[in-house]
Design an enzyme around this catalytic site. Structure first.
Site, PDB file in Angstrom:
ATOM      1  N   LEU A 127       0.845  -1.196   0.000  1.00  0.00           N
ATOM      2  CA  LEU A 127       0.000   0.000   0.000  1.00  0.00           C
ATOM      3  C   LEU A 127       0.880   1.245   0.000  1.00  0.00           C
ATOM      4  O   LEU A 127       1.702   1.441   0.892  1.00  0.00           O
ATOM      5  CB  LEU A 127      -0.931  -0.006   1.211  1.00  0.00           C
ATOM      6  CG  LEU A 127      -2.041   1.053   1.233  1.00  0.00           C
ATOM      7  CD1 LEU A 127      -3.223   0.547   2.057  1.00  0.00           C
ATOM      8  CD2 LEU A 127      -1.562   2.383   1.811  1.00  0.00           C
ATOM      9  N   HIS A 231       7.581   1.169  11.129  1.00  0.00           N
ATOM     10  CA  HIS A 231       8.200   2.430  10.715  1.00  0.00           C
ATOM     11  C   HIS A 231       7.291   3.569  11.169  1.00  0.00           C
ATOM     12  O   HIS A 231       6.058   3.428  11.173  1.00  0.00           O
ATOM     13  CB  HIS A 231       8.331   2.437   9.189  1.00  0.00           C
ATOM     14  CG  HIS A 231       9.126   3.564   8.633  1.00  0.00           C
ATOM     15  ND1 HIS A 231       8.589   4.832   8.474  1.00  0.00           N
ATOM     16  CD2 HIS A 231      10.414   3.637   8.197  1.00  0.00           C
ATOM     17  CE1 HIS A 231       9.512   5.624   7.959  1.00  0.00           C
ATOM     18  NE2 HIS A 231      10.620   4.930   7.788  1.00  0.00           N
TER      19      HIS A 231
END
Length: 339
Positions: A127, A231
């Protein structure tokens, strides 16, 4: 809403390549490599041309298009059944408890065990939304369009679904987890290993990685600190997955240590709430904002629309969204509440 989701075509290659260069590394499913991206588009074309309803090892690559400009501004992927062409490796984070009578102490050691537990799962990944479009709920549209696709092609997918989140990457583009663990065995930088994996697969892990459990206490402090952490740019994605019904049972990526989220397809919020309805009429842009989808395989499209439901159950949709999906009164479509 001028944006809609559709399945990718061969002529999307250049746009996908340009987006891949913006990911910043560690984005295995969207490598900045034309050959690898072309192979993904070819796999998608093959999957969309298959008419029999069965589960096979396939990839569906989808893109977000601006209907006004024709520009592709985002992408996402569905892997119907991972671990078929080569093993699907993960680390499973666990604890080994041992007790010493002589010392009168209990020792608990955190361990990483190499596993293929998740083989056969459906995976959603890849994505990416163009930085200039990160508004208007387009990230949710990208993510949830995959779930409606799975629902509307249910026989082609199993029961379990996973999503790997990118782990922590430092300012130089390296991975503290890789440097503290796998990098010691492979003699390659994270960037080299990540690029090789994106293009060639991770069979080299099977050939070179130690199969014995690894005590996290033996890793560097920087490697231990990022185990199971997404992240910073992926924290919102993790929250979206949790809202959808995914959980974090302790699987982490073998490259960057990012978490692997796990769910059951039929329990996902979008799929559980979705229903098929018949369009009775069109109206101006007002009503409840819903996720709507129509079409099968290469004709699949998904967007946001404004839905009204009458007391008699009649469903009307705003004319703009109907036009995006090519819907006319009397036709059916799927809809789910906006999360």
């Amino acid at each position: 809403m001028t944006f809609f989701m559709r399945t990718a075509r061969a002529d999307d290659l250049q746009t996908l390549y340009e987006m891949a260069k913006l990911t910043g590394g560690g984005f295995t499913n969207l490598p900045p490599d034309r050959k690898a991206l072309a192979a993904k588009l070819e796999r998608t074309e093959q999957a969309l041309s298959r008419t029999d309803e069965s589960i096979q090892d396939e990839l569906i690559l989808m893109v977000l298009e601006n209907a006004q400009t024709g520009q592709v501004r985002g992408t996402c992927q569905i892997f119907s059944m991972v671990g078929q062409s080569w093993p699907f490796y993960s680390y499973r984070l666990g604890v080994l408890t041992q007790h010493s009578r002589e010392l009168g102490r209990t020792f608990r050691a955190q361990m990483l065990s190499l596993t293929t537990d998740l083989e056969g799962s459906t995976e959603v990944g890849g994505l990416f939304l163009h930085p200039r479009e990160r508004a208007e709920g387009l990230g949710l549209l990208l993510a949830r369009s995959r779930y409606l696709y799975i629902r509307n092609h249910r026989a082609r997918f199993g029961d379990q679904i996973i999503a790997e989140l990118r782990g922590v990457i430092d300012e130089a583009g390296g991975s503290p987890f890789w440097d503290g663990l796998a990098g010691r065995f492979f003699g390659m930088s994270f960037q080299e290993a990540d690029e090789f994996n994106a293009i060639n697969g991770n069979q080299f892990i099977a050939d070179l990685m130690p199969k014995t459990p690894i005590y996290t206490a033996m890793l560097t402090d920087s490697a231990r600190a990022v185990i199971g952490l997404p992240h910073p740019n992926g924290r919102a994605a993790m929250r979206m997955l949790e809202t959808e019904g995914f959980t974090n049972p302790g699987y982490v990526d073998i490259f960057d240590g990012g978490p692997t989220m796990v769910g059951q397809i039929d329990s996902l919020r979008t799929i559980a709430q979705a229903r098929d309805v018949t369009l009775s009429a069109l109206h101006d842009k007002s009503g409840d904002k819903m996720l709507i989808a129509t079409g099968r395989l290469a004709d699949y499209r998904c967007t946001y629309g404004f839905v009204r439901e009458g007391e008699d159950g009649a469903i009307s949709l705003d004319a703009d969204s109907a036009a995006l999906l090519g819907l006319e009164p009397g036709q059916t479509f799927s809809m789910a509440g906006r999360a």
